[in-house]
Scaffold this active site. Structure first.
Site, PDB file in Angstrom:
ATOM      1  N   GLY A  46       0.995 -41.466  11.301  1.00  0.00           N
ATOM      2  CA  GLY A  46      -0.116 -41.674  10.636  1.00  0.00           C
ATOM      3  C   GLY A  46      -1.313 -41.251  11.383  1.00  0.00           C
ATOM      4  CD  GLN A  51      -6.118 -40.868  14.918  1.00  0.00           C
ATOM      5  OE1 GLN A  51      -5.603 -41.301  13.618  1.00  0.00           O
ATOM      6  NE2 GLN A  51      -5.591 -40.767  16.038  1.00  0.00           N
ATOM      7  CB  CYS A  89      -2.891 -43.362  19.946  1.00  0.00           C
ATOM      8  SG  CYS A  89      -4.407 -43.016  18.793  1.00  0.00           S
ATOM      9  CG  LEU A  90      -1.112 -38.375  16.612  1.00  0.00           C
ATOM     10  CD1 LEU A  90      -1.152 -37.755  15.195  1.00  0.00           C
ATOM     11  CD2 LEU A  90       0.124 -37.605  17.302  1.00  0.00           C
ATOM     12  CG  HIS A 131      -2.272 -47.239  15.639  1.00  0.00           C
ATOM     13  ND1 HIS A 131      -1.539 -47.359  16.818  1.00  0.00           N
ATOM     14  CD2 HIS A 131      -2.961 -46.152  15.273  1.00  0.00           C
ATOM     15  CE1 HIS A 131      -2.305 -46.202  17.547  1.00  0.00           C
ATOM     16  NE2 HIS A 131      -3.007 -45.480  16.598  1.00  0.00           N
ATOM     17  CD  GLU A 132      -2.787 -44.362  11.735  1.00  0.00           C
ATOM     18  OE1 GLU A 132      -4.025 -44.013  12.192  1.00  0.00           O
ATOM     19  OE2 GLU A 132      -1.840 -44.239  12.414  1.00  0.00           O
ATOM     20  CG  HIS A 135      -7.528 -44.839  14.740  1.00  0.00           C
ATOM     21  ND1 HIS A 135      -7.895 -44.716  15.868  1.00  0.00           N
ATOM     22  CD2 HIS A 135      -6.032 -44.690  14.818  1.00  0.00           C
ATOM     23  CE1 HIS A 135      -6.831 -44.048  16.770  1.00  0.00           C
ATOM     24  NE2 HIS A 135      -5.750 -44.241  16.148  1.00  0.00           N
TER      25      HIS A 135
HETATM   26 ZN    ZN Z   1      -4.027 -43.773  16.661  1.00  0.00          ZN
END
Ligand code: ZN
Length: 167
Positions: A46, A51, A89-90, A131-132, A135
């Site tokens: 995701g 991000q 998380c990226l 999670h997204e 963000h």
């Molecule tokens: Zn993340």
């Protein structure tokens, strides 16, 4: 390649509340194409627009056979049951920690064609949506972890942890 480098923790955009997308806004297809490409390049499940430095309420997910972009997503229903599981998380590459999430959620939003979308998600997909959407509100999974000792670093080449997901 049509990818964008993913912002890392410490960047203010990750902490900002993203703005809603309005009908007819230009460039959304290009944005989501870029988000899919960036997510795929990082083997993520995701990604949220902030991000890659775009403070708009847009997410892409790719988990449990669901691959989609969603505009202005919001959680409209949550299960009583919660699950504690490892999350990554990226934007905080290689770090993982336990986060409690609703086991299932109903998410509402708009497609790129501005159609109303309503999805019921469970387990991993439910976790990714939560999670997204966090963000978009400037929230990171780390915020849920009170004890820093629970956060562990995993080297990307570690095979043992190759089943961990980043989003
Ligand atoms: Zn993340």
């Amino acid at each position: 390649m049509n990818t964008q480098s993913i912002l890392q923790i410490g960047n203010d955009i990750l902490r900002a509340k993203a703005k809603p997308v309005s009908k007819g806004m230009r460039g959304l297809r290009q944005l989501t194409d870029k988000m899919f490409a960036s997510m795929d390049a990082a083997s993520g499940v995701g990604l949220a627009a902030p991000q890659i430095g775009v403070s708009l309420r847009v997410i892409v997910v790719d988990a449990d056979d669901v691959r989609m972009a969603l505009l202005n997503p919001e959680i409209v229903k949550t299960s009583d049951e919660t699950i504690l599981d490892e999350e990554g998380c990226l934007s905080y590459a290689s770090y993982y920690g336990p986060v409690e999430r609703f086991q299932s959620v109903v998410v509402k939003g708009r497609s790129l064609e501005w159609k109303q979308v309503r999805i019921r998600a469970t387990d991993l997909l439910a976790r990714v949506f939560q999670h997204e959407i966090d963000h978009l509100n400037g929230q990171l999974f780390l915020d849920y972890i009170e004890d820093p000792e629970q956060i562990r670093r995993v080297e990307p080449e570690s095979e043992e942890d190759s089943d961990l997901d980043d989003s």
